[in-house]
Design an enzyme around this catalytic site. Structure first.
Site, PDB file in Angstrom:
ATOM      1  N   ARG A 112       0.799  -1.220   0.000  1.00 28.47           N
ATOM      2  CA  ARG A 112       0.000   0.000   0.000  1.00 28.47           C
ATOM      3  C   ARG A 112       0.829   1.265   0.000  1.00 28.47           C
ATOM      4  NH1 ARG A 112      -4.546   0.606   4.515  1.00 28.47           N
ATOM      5  NH2 ARG A 112      -5.153  -1.356   3.518  1.00 28.47           N
TER       6      ARG A 112
ATOM      7  N   TYR B  97     -17.675  13.758 -14.494  1.00 30.98           N
ATOM      8  CA  TYR B  97     -17.507  14.907 -15.395  1.00 30.98           C
ATOM      9  C   TYR B  97     -16.164  14.910 -16.118  1.00 30.98           C
ATOM     10  CZ  TYR B  97     -21.447  16.705 -12.670  1.00 30.98           C
ATOM     11  OH  TYR B  97     -22.651  16.855 -12.054  1.00 30.98           O
TER      12      TYR B  97
ATOM     13  N   HIS C 179      -8.549  -3.366  -7.507  1.00 24.29           N
ATOM     14  CA  HIS C 179      -8.242  -2.643  -6.273  1.00 24.29           C
ATOM     15  C   HIS C 179      -9.521  -2.451  -5.462  1.00 24.29           C
ATOM     16  CE1 HIS C 179      -5.230  -0.300  -4.073  1.00 24.29           C
ATOM     17  NE2 HIS C 179      -6.127   0.655  -3.885  1.00 24.29           N
TER      18      HIS C 179
END
Length: 760
Positions: A38, A128, A84
């Site tokens: 991580r 967007y 993930h």
């Protein structure tokens, strides 16, 4: 039917174990997962798993630089669904950072839409925005289809993902990384690719190269936002040698570029002697809006009075304009004050803590890190070579079969037309392999041309030649190093110093000697009249008003001390318990009201009382005398207190209090002391010790009572005191020889007309 005895008791699955052991074991698993999967980047490709999975998902979606953009929501969905299993917000934030050219020195994602800005504003929602890969990302992933890396199962085993990216782009140092794991962290700044490649080539050419030699070409950080690194070359070199350190990063004052270089002063002339200061670059990871807020707060709080205003005139390029209070302000002092008081100067920590090829975390120095990266690239080269050799061997097998078919074309056609099972017949007659026979049977009729035969023979020769070269490459470490050097040199052309992306942005330059900087220089000098009441209420009236003016006080309160000062002065406040406090005259409240209690500004004991308020004069002395007749001289510079708690100067005990505090003018040479018993004595100041702290020495001996007053004087000028009444007349006693004795004597009655209150 299942009997009740056959049913499993759920409590049978419970394991009896010590709580601390179980907790320790589980936390260790979590810690290792955080470290290796991580938070820490891999040395080989410089990526954390989330970034690697993002780029891999975009590659799978064929979002190459030449292709159309796709919605970020599509990318995020694929990443969290296939690779993930974490929150969509964290994945999208990681993707946004890969697209921000002020966060990443060499962006790996090209965004379309609102991907945030350097002010710290967030990106638009992922429904967007759109994205695709950059050329740099393609270079980082180059070779994924050539057997260069291992593929591992995804979290649910339904798909595969690459363990690392094999590209030659040195992403770890080029883009840097930051992360906090359990018990360790990493912080790597970005660097210039051309310099990284130059240092790597030097190390390949001469593995015995010293760290100092590497630092000749590897200059240091090259941040996405530019700026200046102002540490010494020795400090920078030591940080990279050990893998740990920190860099002082400053914003750049400049009005713009002049050719290839920045204008260095940042001073923009406005005419009539007026000027303004322009900031064109800010330190890495400092939001522009936060920096402007800090500067505006300094102006609003009057902590930077030499600055009038700050304006943000930025568009795509940063332009922060600073308006000085007057044209007489020293620009260097203004710059230095901004470096000290705002984030215009910040520190970036270097901690080269990465995962090596064995997934083991460790802090590496620059040389070892580059060596490990070269080893990994050689390993990738060898894997690519072996993969290519397998492909060549496979193709050679087929080409050899095709050539046999052309040489025996008529017989091949006859076998195919007459035999029910032509494949085994062909294999037996022409000693073909199964793959060769299958390929011949699958040939198209249009391939049966003379031209095709010639092309096959040419291809066969080319493949044999390539095979020979690759075998030599596998056997020769020298050839491997040469190949890596050639590929790195080709990559360097894309990031050369004369390219917009490759040009160094951060200047490495040791800071010039610091301008003498004091907060006192930031205070605008104005006259004030300081008033302290009997009950400890303090205020400062603007200007030097008459000290006997009719100041207003709260009911039951009255005047105690009044003096003239400047806003730049420090006030020494002496208490009868022997402690001294320091208060800036600029910090005092205005005189429109009654002021504020001095105890809210200073930590003063409830039973202590102020005995003197004096303006601090550097390099002068004060006379300190207790009611017991003991005293000494103290340097004013030693009395200054840095905190609210003040500084203990005269040691007191029950019944002993500090009674007299007076300035000692440099020309005075004697001390006059009068007791409550109305005895006066005069002795030389040479007998008065200068102490930083203590009880002092006996000034006058008393049988009854104690000290009433003390004052310094110049012997030849005599002793002066004010006569009683309203006339304001003074009297001077020139001949003091009758009272001039050694320190510690009892003294004798004062001259005729000495005040009855025994005060000078």
């Amino acid at each position: 039917m299942v009997s009740p005895t056959d049913e499993k008791d759920p409590f049978d699955a419970i394991v009896d174990a010590p709580f601390d052991a179980a907790l320790s074991e589980r936390y260790l698993v979590y810690a290792l997962s955080t470290i290796t999967a991580r938070s820490l980047p891999d040395l080989r490709d410089g990526l954390k798993p989330v970034h690697r999975r993002l780029l891999w998902a975009m590659r799978q979606l064929k979002l190459d630089p030449g292709q159309a953009y796709k919605k970020s929501a599509r990318v995020v969905g694929d990443v969290i669904g296939k690779y993930h299993p974490h929150g969509d917000a964290s994945v999208y934030d990681a993707m946004v950072r890969l697209a921000q050219d002020w966060s990443l020195r060499y962006p790996l994602v090209e965004g379309q839409g609102n991907f945030g800005n350097i002010d710290g504003d967030n990106a638009a929602a992922y429904r967007y925005t759109e994205a695709r890969l950059t050329k740099t990302a393609i270079q980082l992933m180059a070779g994924l289809d050539e057997g260069t890396v291992n593929f591992i199962p995804t979290y649910n085993g339904e798909d595969e993902e690459p363990e690392i990216f094999p590209g030659l782009f040195p992403n770890l140092l080029a883009n840097g990384a930051t992360g906090i794991a359990v018990g360790m962290a990493t912080s790597i700044p970005s660097h210039n690719v051309a310099e990284i490649i130059d240092a790597t080539l030097m190390l390949i050419e001469n593995p015995e190269s010293t760290h100092a030699e590497l630092m000749q070409v590897f200059k240091g950080p090259d941040f996405a936002t530019g700026g200046l690194v102002v540490d010494s070359p020795e400090a920078i070199s030591h940080a990279y040698e050990t893998g740990k350190g920190a860099f002082r990063v400053r914003g750049r004052f400049s009005t713009g570029r002049v050719g290839a270089d920045w204008e260095s002063t940042g001073i923009e002339k406005l005419g009539s002697g007026q000027w303004q200061l322009v900031i064109s670059e800010i330190p890495y990871m400092v939001p522009k809006s936060k920096l402007i807020e800090q500067i505006a707060a300094l102006i609003g709080d009057r902590k930077l009075p030499i600055l009038e205003d700050v304006r943000d005139e930025s568009d795509e390029a940063i332009r922060i304009v600073l308006i000085p209070k007057s044209r007489n302000v020293d620009p260097e002092l203004l710059k230095e004050s901004l470096y000290r008081l705002t984030d215009l100067e910040s520190r970036f920590t270097l901690n080269l803590n990465v995962l090596d090829a064995h997934r083991t975390p460790g802090v590496l120095g620059l040389k070892l890190l580059l060596q490990e990266w070269v080893y990994s690239q050689i390993d990738i080269l060898l894997r690519r070579t072996r993969h290519r050799l397998e492909k060549i061997a496979s193709r050679l097998e087929l080409v050899a079969g095709y050539i046999i078919a052309y040489l025996n074309l008529d017989r091949i056609i006859e076998i195919i037309r007459t035999e029910d099972e032509p494949k085994p017949v062909m294999m037996a007659e022409f000693e073909l392999t199964d793959r060769q026979a299958e390929a011949i049977l699958n040939m198209r009729l249009r391939s049966l041309r003379k031209l095709e035969e010639m092309e096959l023979r040419r291809e066969h020769e080319d493949l044999l030649k390539e095979q020979d070269e690759l075998n030599k490459l596998l056997e020769s470490p020298a050839r491997q190093r040469t190949r890596i050097k050639r590929d790195l040199a080709a990559l360097r052309k894309d990031y050369a110093e004369d390219t917009p992306l490759g040009r160094r942005r951060t200047t490495i330059a040791q800071a010039t000697p610091t301008v003498a900087f004091s907060m006192d220089a930031m205070i605008e000098k104005e006259p004030v009249t300081v008033v302290l009441s009997q009950r400890g209420w303090v205020r400062a009236a603007k200007g030097h008003v008459p000290l006997d003016s009719d100041f207003k006080y709260k009911e039951g309160d009255g005047p105690a001390f009044a003096l003239h000062a400047q806003t730049t002065d420090k006030l020494l406040i002496a208490l009868d318990n022997g402690r001294f406090y320091t208060l800036g005259a600029d910090k005092l409240p205005g005189a429109r009201g009654f002021g504020e209690p001095i105890r809210t500004m200073l930590d003063i004991d409830a039973e202590a009382h102020v005995v003197a308020v004096i303006v601090h004069r550097p390099k002068t002395q004060l006379l300190l005398a207790a009611n017991t007749g003991r005293g000494f001289a103290a340097e004013t510079d030693e009395i200054l207190a840095e905190t609210r708690k003040g500084r203990g100067v005269m040691s007191t005990k029950p019944g002993v209090r500090l009674a007299v505090v007076r300035e000692i003018p440099p020309e005075h040479d004697h001390l006059a002391v009068v007791g409550e018993n109305r005895k006066l004595l005069v002795f030389s100041l040479e007998e008065l010790p200068v102490l930083a702290k203590g009880q002092g020495v006996t000034l006058q001996r008393y049988r009854d009572g104690g000290l009433s007053d003390a004052v310094t004087l110049k012997l030849e000028d005599g002793l002066t005191w004010t006569m009683g009444g309203e006339s304001g007349r003074t009297r001077v006693e020139k001949d003091l020889m009758p009272w001039k004795v050694a320190r510690g004597a009892a003294g004798r009655l004062p001259p005729q007309g000495f005040p009855r209150d025994n005060k000078f």
